[in-house]
Scaffold this active site. Structure first.
Site, mmCIF file in Angstrom:
data_model
loop_
_atom_site.group_PDB
_atom_site.id
_atom_site.type_symbol
_atom_site.label_atom_id
_atom_site.label_comp_id
_atom_site.label_asym_id
_atom_site.label_seq_id
_atom_site.Cartn_x
_atom_site.Cartn_y
_atom_site.Cartn_z
ATOM 1 N N LYS A 1 -64.138 41.134 100.632
ATOM 2 C CA LYS A 1 -64.903 40.646 99.484
ATOM 3 C C LYS A 1 -64.021 40.497 98.251
ATOM 4 O O LYS A 1 -64.117 39.537 97.518
ATOM 5 C CB LYS A 1 -66.067 41.611 99.206
ATOM 6 C CG LYS A 1 -66.938 41.226 98.017
ATOM 7 C CD LYS A 1 -67.692 39.932 98.278
ATOM 8 C CE LYS A 1 -68.525 39.492 97.102
ATOM 9 N NZ LYS A 1 -68.936 38.075 97.248
ATOM 10 N N TRP B 1 -58.305 47.852 105.483
ATOM 11 C CA TRP B 1 -58.100 46.441 105.842
ATOM 12 C C TRP B 1 -56.601 46.298 106.015
ATOM 13 O O TRP B 1 -55.849 46.372 105.047
ATOM 14 C CB TRP B 1 -58.635 45.575 104.698
ATOM 15 C CG TRP B 1 -58.658 44.111 104.973
ATOM 16 C CD1 TRP B 1 -59.609 43.423 105.674
ATOM 17 C CD2 TRP B 1 -57.712 43.135 104.522
ATOM 18 N NE1 TRP B 1 -59.309 42.089 105.694
ATOM 19 C CE2 TRP B 1 -58.144 41.871 104.993
ATOM 20 C CE3 TRP B 1 -56.538 43.186 103.773
ATOM 21 C CZ2 TRP B 1 -57.465 40.693 104.742
ATOM 22 C CZ3 TRP B 1 -55.848 42.009 103.524
ATOM 23 C CH2 TRP B 1 -56.327 40.774 104.008
ATOM 24 N N HIS C 1 -56.046 7.021 103.813
ATOM 25 C CA HIS C 1 -54.590 7.230 103.691
ATOM 26 C C HIS C 1 -54.087 8.222 104.738
ATOM 27 O O HIS C 1 -53.014 8.781 104.584
ATOM 28 C CB HIS C 1 -54.249 7.687 102.275
ATOM 29 C CG HIS C 1 -54.635 6.670 101.246
ATOM 30 N ND1 HIS C 1 -53.946 5.494 101.074
ATOM 31 C CD2 HIS C 1 -55.681 6.629 100.386
ATOM 32 C CE1 HIS C 1 -54.533 4.774 100.128
ATOM 33 N NE2 HIS C 1 -55.596 5.446 99.702
ATOM 34 N N GLU D 1 -65.577 29.938 106.592
ATOM 35 C CA GLU D 1 -65.383 31.387 106.464
ATOM 36 C C GLU D 1 -66.413 32.189 107.237
ATOM 37 O O GLU D 1 -66.110 33.262 107.732
ATOM 38 C CB GLU D 1 -65.266 31.845 105.002
ATOM 39 C CG GLU D 1 -66.515 31.835 104.179
ATOM 40 C CD GLU D 1 -66.284 32.341 102.757
ATOM 41 O OE1 GLU D 1 -65.475 33.243 102.540
ATOM 42 O OE2 GLU D 1 -66.962 31.828 101.849
ATOM 43 N N ARG E 1 -66.616 45.015 101.778
ATOM 44 C CA ARG E 1 -65.283 44.650 101.284
ATOM 45 C C ARG E 1 -64.373 44.153 102.417
ATOM 46 O O ARG E 1 -63.341 43.555 102.159
ATOM 47 C CB ARG E 1 -64.631 45.868 100.612
ATOM 48 C CG ARG E 1 -65.367 46.318 99.378
ATOM 49 C CD ARG E 1 -64.884 47.678 98.921
ATOM 50 N NE ARG E 1 -63.541 47.648 98.398
ATOM 51 C CZ ARG E 1 -63.213 47.404 97.143
ATOM 52 N NH1 ARG E 1 -64.157 47.140 96.268
ATOM 53 N NH2 ARG E 1 -61.965 47.424 96.738
ATOM 54 N N LYS F 1 -67.342 27.444 102.745
ATOM 55 C CA LYS F 1 -68.489 28.269 103.167
ATOM 56 C C LYS F 1 -68.637 28.221 104.675
ATOM 57 O O LYS F 1 -68.818 29.241 105.328
ATOM 58 C CB LYS F 1 -69.787 27.735 102.574
ATOM 59 C CG LYS F 1 -70.332 28.148 101.254
ATOM 60 C CD LYS F 1 -70.593 29.557 100.916
ATOM 61 C CE LYS F 1 -69.373 30.370 100.683
ATOM 62 N NZ LYS F 1 -68.839 30.487 99.348
ATOM 63 N N GLU G 1 -66.181 23.357 98.437
ATOM 64 C CA GLU G 1 -66.958 24.587 98.574
ATOM 65 C C GLU G 1 -67.761 24.588 99.879
ATOM 66 O O GLU G 1 -67.823 25.602 100.578
ATOM 67 C CB GLU G 1 -67.881 24.758 97.348
ATOM 68 C CG GLU G 1 -68.779 25.979 97.358
ATOM 69 C CD GLU G 1 -68.045 27.313 97.452
ATOM 70 O OE1 GLU G 1 -66.805 27.347 97.371
ATOM 71 O OE2 GLU G 1 -68.733 28.337 97.635
ATOM 72 N N ASN H 1 -55.650 52.236 98.410
ATOM 73 C CA ASN H 1 -55.902 50.786 98.401
ATOM 74 C C ASN H 1 -54.728 50.145 97.683
ATOM 75 O O ASN H 1 -54.281 50.675 96.663
ATOM 76 C CB ASN H 1 -57.158 50.431 97.602
ATOM 77 C CG ASN H 1 -58.415 50.910 98.264
ATOM 78 O OD1 ASN H 1 -58.376 51.470 99.350
ATOM 79 N ND2 ASN H 1 -59.534 50.705 97.595
ATOM 80 N N GLY H 2 -54.285 48.979 98.158
ATOM 81 C CA GLY H 2 -53.187 48.290 97.493
ATOM 82 C C GLY H 2 -51.967 48.243 98.394
ATOM 83 O O GLY H 2 -52.063 48.450 99.613
ATOM 84 N N CYS I 1 -59.564 47.332 101.343
ATOM 85 C CA CYS I 1 -59.881 48.727 101.654
ATOM 86 C C CYS I 1 -60.912 49.306 100.696
ATOM 87 O O CYS I 1 -61.100 48.802 99.588
ATOM 88 C CB CYS I 1 -58.615 49.561 101.545
ATOM 89 S SG CYS I 1 -57.217 48.876 102.417
HETATM 90 O O1 M6R Z 1 -63.764 37.946 93.129
HETATM 91 P P1 M6R Z 1 -63.187 36.566 92.996
HETATM 92 O O2 M6R Z 1 -64.196 35.564 92.511
HETATM 93 O O3 M6R Z 1 -61.944 36.526 92.179
HETATM 94 O O4 M6R Z 1 -62.794 36.140 94.474
HETATM 95 C C1 M6R Z 1 -62.149 34.929 94.725
HETATM 96 C C2 M6R Z 1 -62.184 34.570 96.191
HETATM 97 O O5 M6R Z 1 -61.581 35.566 96.957
HETATM 98 C C3 M6R Z 1 -63.624 34.350 96.693
HETATM 99 O O6 M6R Z 1 -64.292 33.365 95.962
HETATM 100 C C4 M6R Z 1 -63.626 33.959 98.178
HETATM 101 O O7 M6R Z 1 -63.049 32.700 98.347
HETATM 102 C C5 M6R Z 1 -65.037 33.997 98.755
HETATM 103 N N1 M6R Z 1 -65.038 34.711 100.001
HETATM 104 C C6 M6R Z 1 -65.627 32.680 99.058
HETATM 105 O O8 M6R Z 1 -66.906 32.793 99.581
#
Ligand code: M6R
Length: 608
Positions: free
Chosen positions: A603, A75, A504, A488, A27, A485, A481, A101-102, A2
């Site tokens: 984010k 959110w 395996h 997501e 966000r 990427k 990674e 938020n939270g 949020c």
């Molecule tokens: O702000 P942070 O680096 O702690 O966030 C961690 C993850 O939420 C963040 O890396 C997330 O996996 C990204 N969307 C990946 O692209």
């Protein structure tokens, strides 16, 4: 997650709130709303969907008069995205409006108590409990009512409160969820993050947990829970406003990918002096380092993948055992920590709830904590024994790219620094590492210049159903990674495997036409990787290989190849990640996905 914006000033609040919320869209959210005091009452406008819907129903804010208000992008956590569950939530008489938020963890008990006393609820949210409790405890003093509520709620929150009886002020408070105050000329703000207010002021306060703010157009008072004034330091934001704009690119992600040579240079250069790695900012001594029996690396998502790289390179060079943990698992597995452990915490935002909780657990158990953080003054940075900042600048796209690359750069710097403190490097190894570090930004740039090749490869594969990423050692870390990427932002199913592990079980998934992206940059493991490539090819896979320009033999095995420049093995992840980011970006773009704001994602994940 949020986003909150609050405004008290002289101009019409609604358009200011809308433009602030727009800057927080990155966000992640699924509904938006605002509450503005119009001179007689609090008026609320809110709607499920994009901010554009709120813009339409309020005619870009023109239909909502008033110079003080609070806005929110939600959110969904408690209750599906809907008009009624959107924030602001209001109390039964409409006297209080709240943005939050939270998560209020004990909201059900509190709700039941209030319902027994006849309070009727309209939403499924935990936030409505706060609004109703405020009205319930209100005896004419808003701050007192806020304190009564804070004594009863458990969980994490950043709250903005507007009350009809004090129409010139917003009361705000935070605990475990970020909130800043923006200090303007005859106008002041609250916000979840700097971009929301950057067009109107660059002077901010970063609030700490349990600080209460009384915000008016001409004054900002910060109090602790005993209502004593708190002296705050003004923090001046010196980023260029354009750093948080797209600057001619179609997406923030494209811009941030292209900014990587600069971000990596900005992170490395200040820490290299006279051919040495210098960390003025950390106080960790050689004696302390010698006392560590173990290093834990704790993080989430992509930052965790940097942790996987860190495990390989730290162990290899510093020769202290390293364990890497996903933060949400770490804190609940009773980790064995004490003064003889170093806990390395990695986070772009510095606000990720799980990572923050893991950091606090590590501190509680007496470990030494060192964080690698991008956002200056964030909670993780503030609460760590030492912090090393990555100088990536603001990262807006949900999918991290430049922050990730700068985290890798810090891992290399730190590895060299720690290995040297323990006398593990010869002068020649040290000098070679420094030369390799200095060369990284240019090599990244060279790959970016070659991006049309990746675009071509993306055009061949953008409609595949599954993609497997395979690699060994550091290439396995990069597979993790690359896979994250891709999934997501393009919503293509993908997984990453240690190449030697395929046989395996996983290899049963490979069939005619399955795309396998094989990372084979590590010289010593190249032949082993080629055997794994043969294994999947035999089962019908189409293989896209990524390797260095020195290992052309890959052409015998792979169907397509992307070459990266050669570098020392430890730093190859900084180069191999670039084609993986570009591949995900182009595939997502060809599929027409919302690249910067992928569905269901936020984010900064500030709830557990
Ligand atoms: O702000 P942070 O680096 O702690 O966030 C961690 C993850 O939420 C963040 O890396 C997330 O996996 C990204 N969307 C990946 O692209």
């Amino acid at each position: 997650m949020c986003g909150i914006v609050g405004y008290a000033g002289e101009v019409q609040a609604a358009p200011v709130l809308l433009s602030g919320l727009e800057k927080l869209e990155y966000r992640g959210y699924d509904s938006a709303g605002m509450a503005v005091y119009d001179g007689e009452a609090i008026r609320v406008a809110k709607a499920k969907g994009r901010l554009q819907v709120l813009r339409e129903i309020t005619e870009d804010g023109a239909q909502v008069p008033g110079v003080i208000g609070i806005g929110h992008t939600r959110w969904a956590t408690h209750g599906a995205p809907s008009d009624v569950n959107s924030h602001p939530q209001v109390s039964v008489s409409g006297k209080f409006a709240v943005v939050h938020n939270g998560i209020i963890e004990n909201y059900l008990q509190l709700k039941e108590k209030l319902m027994k006393k006849g309070v009727a609820f309209v939403s499924e949210t935990d936030t409505e409990v706060v609004a109703q409790l405020l009205e319930y405890y209100y005896k004419g003093d808003i701050v007192d009512a806020v304190i009564q509520v804070l004594r009863r709620v458990e969980g994490s929150y950043a709250l903005g409160v507007l009350c009809e009886d004090a129409p010139d002020q917003i009361v705000a408070v935070r605990k475990d969820s970020p909130l800043i105050v923006g200090l303007g000329q005859r106008e002041n703000f609250i916000a979840s993050d700097v971009p929301a207010i950057l067009s109107r002021t660059r002077d901010i306060y970063r609030l700490n947990d349990n600080e209460i703010v009384i915000l008016k157009k001409d004054s900002v008072q910060v109090l602790n829970m005993d209502l004593e004034p708190v002296e705050k330091q003004v923090c001046h934001i010196d980023w260029d406003v354009s750093a948080a704009e797209k600057g001619g690119y179609e997406h923030f992600m494209a811009k941030e990918i292209m900014e990587q040579p600069k971000a990596v240079r900005d992170t490395i250069s200040p820490r290299l002096r006279g051919g040495r790695v210098v960390f003025d900012e950390i106080s960790l001594t050689a004696e302390q380092l010698r006392s560590f029996r173990k290093i834990y690396v704790v993080a989430c998502g992509s930052a965790y993948h940097v942790g996987v790289v860190a495990k390989y390179v730290l162990e290899q060079n510093v020769r202290i055992p390293v364990e890497v943990d996903v933060a949400s698992e770490f804190r609940y597995r009773q980790p064995i920590l004490g003064p003889d452990t170093l806990v390395l915490v990695i986070s772009q935002s510095g606000e990720t709830a799980d990572t923050l909780a893991a950091l606090r657990e590590a501190r509680r158990l007496g470990a030494y904590t060192l964080s690698i953080v991008n956002v200056v003054g964030s909670t993780i940075a503030n609460e760590s024994d030492d912090v090393i900042y990555t100088w990536a600048g603001p990262e807006i796209a949900v999918a991290t790219t430049k922050a990730y690359s700068t985290q890798l750069a810090v891992v290399y710097l730190l590895t060299i620094y720690l290995a040297d403190l323990l006398g593990r490097l010869t002068p020649q190894q040290y000098a070679d590492y420094i030369a390799e570090l200095e060369a990284l930004p240019e090599k990244i740039d060279a790959i970016l210049k070659n991006r049309a090749n990746i675009q071509y490869l993306a055009s061949k594969f953008f409609n595949v159903r599954d993609v497997f990423f395979i690699g060994r050692n550091l290439d396995y870390a990069m597979s993790l990674e690359g896979s994250l990427k891709l999934k997501e932002i393009s919503y293509i199913h993908s997984d990453a495997y240690a190449a030697g592990e395929l046989k395996h079980g996983t290899i049963s998934l490979v069939e005619d036409g399955t795309l396998v992206i094989a990372l084979a940059t590590q010289r010593t493991l190249f032949d082993k990787m080629m055997s794994n490539v043969k294994e999947v090819k035999t089962r019908g896979a189409v293989v896209l290989g990524v390797t260095t320009s020195l290992q052309r033999q890959i052409e015998k095995e792979a169907d397509y190849v992307f070459y990266i420049p050669d570098a020392c093995p430890m730093m190859l992840p900084s180069l191999s990640v670039i084609p993986l980011q570009l591949f995900a970006y182009y595939v997502s773009s060809m599929k027409g996905c919302d690249i910067d704001k992928p569905r269901n994602l936020a984010k900064s994940v500030t709830v557990e």
